[in-house]
Design a protein around this motif. Structure first.
Motif, PDB file in Angstrom:
ATOM      1  N   THR A  52       9.055  -7.348  11.599  1.00 19.02           N
ATOM      2  CA  THR A  52       9.162  -6.745  10.326  1.00 19.02           C
ATOM      3  C   THR A  52       9.807  -7.512   9.527  1.00 19.02           C
TER       4      THR A  52
ATOM      5  N   THR B 275       4.296  -1.501   3.693  1.00 18.44           N
ATOM      6  CA  THR B 275       4.719  -0.351   3.389  1.00 18.44           C
ATOM      7  C   THR B 275       5.622  -0.529   2.034  1.00 18.44           C
TER       8      THR B 275
ATOM      9  N   THR C 285       8.317   1.202  -0.462  1.00 17.92           N
ATOM     10  CA  THR C 285       9.430   2.341  -1.090  1.00 17.92           C
ATOM     11  C   THR C 285       9.811   2.215  -2.272  1.00 17.92           C
TER      12      THR C 285
ATOM     13  N   GLU D 212       8.012  -3.714   3.039  1.00 18.83           N
ATOM     14  CA  GLU D 212       8.263  -4.092   4.507  1.00 18.83           C
ATOM     15  C   GLU D 212       6.764  -4.345   5.188  1.00 18.83           C
TER      16      GLU D 212
END
Length: 613
Positions: A327, A358, A360, A377
């Motif tokens: 990651t 992803t 956020t 990510e």
């Protein structure tokens, strides 16, 4: 202007929440932020939860103390979860009058409580000059409808008594640079009620509302030689989506004011003037914003970001086993058009299985833009052991304060991938190249009656003799055929993805159609984008992480697809990416995007079939 308290119903409701701690001693000073020269105002010192003595106020050479101090006491009780809490306060009030105009500081005061000295806060006060006696010119918003009175026919509200201004924080922003538009009420009259409110539309901007305090206090402000009580009715953060002249039209607001009628009546308290309610429509001034284009020398790593940002990167581990996830995290923090930033692309090695990033967002709306952190990510799974490198990642933004592009970067990452565990699971589209060990160390003893062979029987030349040769040969041939078949199937994974590209895209567009019927704009455009990017990734056999507009056009041109058809797909991609955060689109526009995407994919399939023939 005589001193008065003006109450506006829009700010009359004070929402309170959460528990409050009682028992702590506080000492606080309070006074208006702006006053008028020669007019009286109150300076208060509030002591909570105790009784003090020996109050010492600072020297006030710029003010006359007309009266004070007067002392008032108050107390309150609260019952929360069966527990009773109480709070008391003592207020010391002085009546002051400013001697001259300017900005002044009132130093802290001191008081003794139980032998300890407590110090109040200091205050900043602006003293405004009195209203000019000369007649005022037309104030902003003077293009009003006719005055309507519900009382005496002579009572009216002039254009100088009440109006609304649309105030911009910046008249010439760059494209995608945030600025605020504030609709501020100016009045010298008491406001009784609000009527119909119609603020202007912001076509060509991405819009974010700035939250205003629910208990907003009226402030004194001098404008065109006159002092007004002001209150912000709405504050909006705008991000222009194109360059050039963009107009913001007028807005309107109906308000009811309490206005002197010119008649006086005798009461128990003496002669008083009769007040009547007058309805007035206030119209905001139109605005013209000159949006400057961004400089033409945009780097290839420009991420559609305008503002001031910092970049922080990290990776969970640089030494893992095959089939274990890696990651990579990027954190973009700062102030600007955070919602419109494009995610930087990371080029993972070819034999890494890459997943969609992803995102956020943790953002706050401020007058300078969207402030906060955007966390991205990226997850990938290496399938084979070895040494690999993730190239450096660049993030470029435009800084309007410096008038230039700035580039931030994540350093390259060296990865060491060890051999994975034999029992680790792998995705079916990849082959796990681990050694398979078969051991047969124990052979069982034969049991039962023995079989005897005649001494005259010879094995050579018999049927059993030839079967010992033919059966292994047949098994080898069958294993060879099965192995070749499996190899061909593994080699045709890309072909299978290409064949299923159309069905996968149609399936995602059906999901987008469901969001279209629900009028869910954000999910609709996200699903259309996923359908188009996934279609080209499968059809052109290019991983999503390496897919871009440029290599799409190059691959389509190499396959004999016209520039016009390729341009239609690029136009749909651009429209969807900007429409996700632009002002709400109509259902007809979303229908058009959906139909154009379906037709473009259908036409692409027909063209590719003709090329293969």
């Amino acid at each position: 202007m005589r001193h008065r308290y003006i109450h506006i119903l829009l700010f009359a409701v004070l929402l309170t929440g959460g528990g409050k701690a009682f028992g702590q001693v506080t000492f606080k000073a309070s006074a208006p932020a702006a006053v008028v020269e020669g007019e009286q105002f109150r300076l208060s010192f509030i002591l909570t939860n105790n009784v003090g003595k020996d109050l010492r106020i600072p020297d006030l050479p710029d003010f006359d103390i007309l009266f004070g101090p007067t002392t008032t006491t108050s107390s309150s009780q609260q019952i929360i979860n069966g527990k009773t809490s109480s709070e008391s306060s003592v207020t010391y009030t002085y009546i002051l009058m400013a001697k001259k105009t300017g900005k002044f500081t009132i130093p802290p005061a001191f008081i003794k409580v139980d032998g300890s000295n407590y110090e109040s806060n200091s205050l900043q006060i602006e003293v405004l000059p009195p209203d000019e006696s000369s007649s005022q010119g037309a104030a902003p918003g003077s293009n009003r409808s006719g005055d309507r009175s519900s009382g005496a026919g002579t009572a009216t509200v002039s254009a100088n008594d009440a109006f609304i201004r649309a105030i911009v924080s910046k008249n010439d922003p760059y494209e995608q640079e945030g600025f605020t538009v504030t609709f501020r009420l100016y009045t010298t009259l008491n406001v009784v009620n609000f009527g119909k409110i119609q603020f202007p539309e912001f076509e060509g901007f991405m819009v974010e509302e700035v939250e205003l305090p629910s208990n907003q206090q009226l402030q004194l402000e001098r404008y065109n030689g006159r002092n007004y009580f002001t209150a912000d009715l709405r504050k909006t953060l705008l991000f222009p989506q194109r360059s050039g002249q963009i107009s913001i039209p007028r807005g309107s607001l109906e308000m009811v004011f309490s206005v002197p009628s010119g008649r006086r009546v005798s009461t128990f308290f003496g002669t008083q003037e009769v007040m009547v309610d007058v309805k007035k429509e206030l119209v905001t001034n139109p605005l013209s914003i000159n949006v400057k284009p961004l400089p033409a020398n945009r780097p290839s790593s420009y991420a559609n970001a305008v503002g001031a940002f910092t970049l922080k990167s990290g990776i969970n581990s640089t030494e893992v086993k095959a089939n274990e996830a890696i990651t990579v995290t990027l954190e973009i923090s700062g102030t600007g058009n955070m919602k419109l930033i494009r995610n930087p692309g990371i080029e993972f090695p070819n034999n890494f299985e890459v997943y969609d990033p992803t995102v956020t967002n943790s953002l706050n709306v401020t007058t300078n833009g969207l402030t906060g952190i955007r966390k991205i990510e990226y997850m990938a799974i290496p399938r084979y052991e070895g040494s690999y490198t993730i190239p450096a990642v660049e993030f470029t933004y435009f800084d309007p304060t410096k008038n230039r592009y700035e580039t931030l970067s994540m350093p390259e990452q060296k990865l060491q991938i060890a051999k994975g565990d034999p029992g680790s699971s792998a995705v079916s589209t990849f082959v796990n190249r681990q050694d398979v060990r078969v051991e047969q160390d124990i052979r069982f003893l034969k049991t039962g009656e023995p079989a005897y062979l005649s001494a005259t029987t010879f094995l050579v030349g018999s049927l059993n003799y030839w079967l010992w040769y033919l059966i292994p040969l047949l098994i080898l041939i069958v294993l060879y055929i099965i192995n070749r078949k499996q190899a061909r199937e593994n080699a045709n994974v890309a072909l299978m993805r290409t064949r299923k590209a159309n069905k996968t895209a149609i399936k995602r567009l059906k999901t987008a159609n469901k969001y279209l019927k629900e009028q869910d704009k954000e999910h609709f455009y996200n699903e259309v984008l996923r359908a188009i990017w996934g279609y080209f990734s499968d059809k052109l056999s290019i991983p999503l992480a390496r897919l871009s507009r440029n290599n799409i056009e190059e691959e389509l041109s190499r396959k004999g697809i016209s520039e016009q058809l390729a341009g239609r797909f690029i136009e749909i991609l651009n429209t969807c990416e900007f429409a996700r955060y632009a002002p709400a689109e109509s259902n007809a526009e979303m229908d058009r995007i959906y139909n154009d995407t379906m037709k473009a994919i259908e036409e692409m399939e027909n063209r590719l079939r003709k090329v293969k023939r």
